[in-house]
Each structure stands twice: as C-alpha cells, then as structure tokens.
Design an enzyme around this catalytic site. Structure first.
Site, PDB file in Angstrom:
ATOM      1  N   ASP A 209       1.748  -5.914   2.666  1.00  0.00           N
ATOM      2  CA  ASP A 209       2.565  -4.718   2.874  1.00  0.00           C
ATOM      3  C   ASP A 209       3.130  -4.236   1.541  1.00  0.00           C
ATOM      4  OD1 ASP A 209       2.214  -4.767   5.627  1.00  0.00           O
ATOM      5  OD2 ASP A 209       4.052  -5.895   6.000  1.00  0.00           O
TER       6      ASP A 209
ATOM      7  N   ARG B 221      -4.418   0.191   3.748  1.00  0.00           N
ATOM      8  CA  ARG B 221      -3.615   0.821   4.793  1.00  0.00           C
ATOM      9  C   ARG B 221      -2.839   1.960   4.130  1.00  0.00           C
ATOM     10  NH1 ARG B 221       0.744  -2.880   6.432  1.00  0.00           N
ATOM     11  NH2 ARG B 221      -0.504  -3.692   8.164  1.00  0.00           N
TER      12      ARG B 221
END
Length: 293
Positions: A116, A166
């Site tokens: 992330d 992502r």
C-alpha cells in the site's frame, strides 16, 4: 483516549461495516462470503507507523500467519500491507528484511502481495523498496496515488519493471505543494494513469468507488480490447457494494480490500473523512444502540 474508546466500542457502533473483525478467522470468513458472491479479496492486517522493532516483528508475524490462513482455507485472496507497519520508520533495512520473509512465504503458497502507498513523506522510500523487491520477486505490486503531482512519472518509471499497480485517487491529507488540491485535476490524472497503465501491457488494478471513473475505464478497455486477465477493479469492504455487484455481474474481476485487526482506528477515520454518508451511517448506529438500551 479517542483511540482507546474507538477500539473498545467502535466495531459495534459502525466500524464493523468497514473492518472485518479483529482476528484472522473473522477476516477469512468475510472473504469466504465475498468469494461466494463471485468476488476476490485482499486482506490487510491493520497497523501503521509502528515505533519499535518489536512492533514491526509482530506485524510481520501476522502477515505470515495471514498468508498461511489464506492458503489453508483455500479462499481466493491475496495480502496487502503497509511498510510503516513493518518498521520503515524504525530502520529501512529491517523493513526490507521483513518484506523478503513475507514474499518468500507468499511465493511458497503461490500468493500475491501488494504494498500500500501511505502519506507523501513515505512515498519515495516505499517506491525504492518496491523496486528492490521487484527485481527479486515477481509476485509483488504497489499502489500509486493519482492526487500526487509526481505519480505520472512514477508510473512511467515503474512500467519499465513490468509493475503490477493498484491505481487510487489517494486518501491522505496532503499539501498543495505535492498534491492536486482540486478534485477535477485529481480525476483527470487518475484517468490518464489508468489509460496509460492499461496500454502498457502491465497488470492494472483500478481502485475506485466513483462510477464515472469506472465507466470511463470500461469504455477505454472496450475501445482498446484490453484482455480481461490484464486488469481488475478494487473497492473497499463495506463501500460501493452495488457497483461491486454490477461489475461482477458484467463478468469483471472485482477484488474487495478487507482490513482486519485491533489497530483499525486510523483506517476507519480515513473512511469517515472521505464521505459524509459514512459518518451518517455511524451516527445512525450510535442512536440505534442507544434506543435499544
């Protein structure tokens, strides 16, 4: 004090809509249900900005246990994690060592791990560690935030490594010195990044609850005949469920980001800050419990 109170009562007052419980067992059961609905998942053991090597080791151990639980339960899921939870702010070498252990375990089980992205102060270090790991492991990806000015160049650079990205708008409060302050500019760069990365031949995870972004991405995918095995849509647990279902029924790959663990307060507060409707949901739960009492 708010953090302690939230941990004690928050899951019952509304945080449970966005957080899949405290234990790995609870998280796996949530993933089972998502799989039954035709969706994939990525599990995230919540925690960030740890301040000691001991805390980092604990989080690394939980990540390893989560990978083992995914493999043992045979659910369709992978792992997401934050580098600050693995000691990035304690010692970069420590964080890198934990990541290598986690990626070796993931490789053993045939699972994928997503790094992330966090606030801007950690962006450069996160990308640097990802690049190091990507040269050693194929099954690791990273998130890039569209609201940062630097993201266009970052994506171009990462594409040279064949990066699985992502792409997200971004959820941290950032200065106008480093991030677009206007939503229209963020949306414009987000779409540019999506189109650019889809066209690169690299795998693209489009992470958004914005139907306009989803529809624009779908139109581009159809126009350019992007194969279905080169992209997916990602959304957060408890948010955008109608859109998730629409995409699933259309035959798209949908992956739900499923956070769990005791240290969920920071994640929950970011979800509340993103949409007033999320705050209203919590308020309604609060009064519902008071009336029931």
């Amino acid at each position: 004090m708010p953090n302690r109170l939230a941990k004690r009562y928050g899951l019952r007052l509304g945080a449970g809509r966005f957080v899949a419980g405290v234990t790995i067992r609870e998280a796996i059961e949530t993933v089972r249900e998502l799989n039954r609905q035709g969706k994939l998942a990525t599990l995230d053991y919540l925690g960030e900005f740890v301040g000691s090597a001991e805390e980092a080791a604990h989080t690394a151990g939980m990540c390893l246990s989560t990978l083992s639980a995914i493999a043992a339960s045979d659910v369709r899921a992978n792992l997401s994690l934050k580098l600050t939870s693995l000691g990035l702010d304690v010692e970069e070498a420590l964080c890198l060592a934990h990541m290598r252990d986690i990626l070796r375990e993931a490789e053993r089980h045939g699972l994928f791990v997503r790094i992330d992205m966090e606030d801007f102060s950690h962006c450069e270090r996160t990308i640097r560690i990802y690049k190091t790991l990507r040269r050693e492991f194929a099954h690791v990806g990273i998130a890039i935030q569209a609201y940062l000015y630097r993201s266009l160049e970052d994506v171009r650079d990462l594409e040279t490594l064949g990066a699985n990205l992502r792409l997200v708008k971004g959820a941290y409060k950032e200065s106008a010195e480093v991030a677009f302050p206007r939503k229209a500019d963020v949306d414009a760069q987000f779409l540019e990044l999506i189109r650019m990365h889809l066209s690169s031949g690299c795998y693209t995870a489009v992470a958004t609850h914005d139907p306009r972004i989803v529809d624009a991405a779908m139109a581009f995918i159809a126009e350019t005949s992007i194969p279905g095995d080169r992209y997916e849509f990602q959304m957060l647990f408890g948010i955008g469920e109608e859109l998730q279902q629409r995409l699933t029924e259309a035959g798209c790959k949908v992956r739900v980001y499923v956070p769990f663990g005791a240290d969920w307060f920071g994640y929950f507060m970011r979800r509340l800050a993103e949409r007033p409707a999320n705050v209203w949901f919590v308020v309604k739960n609060l009064f519902r419990r008071r009336d029931a009492a």
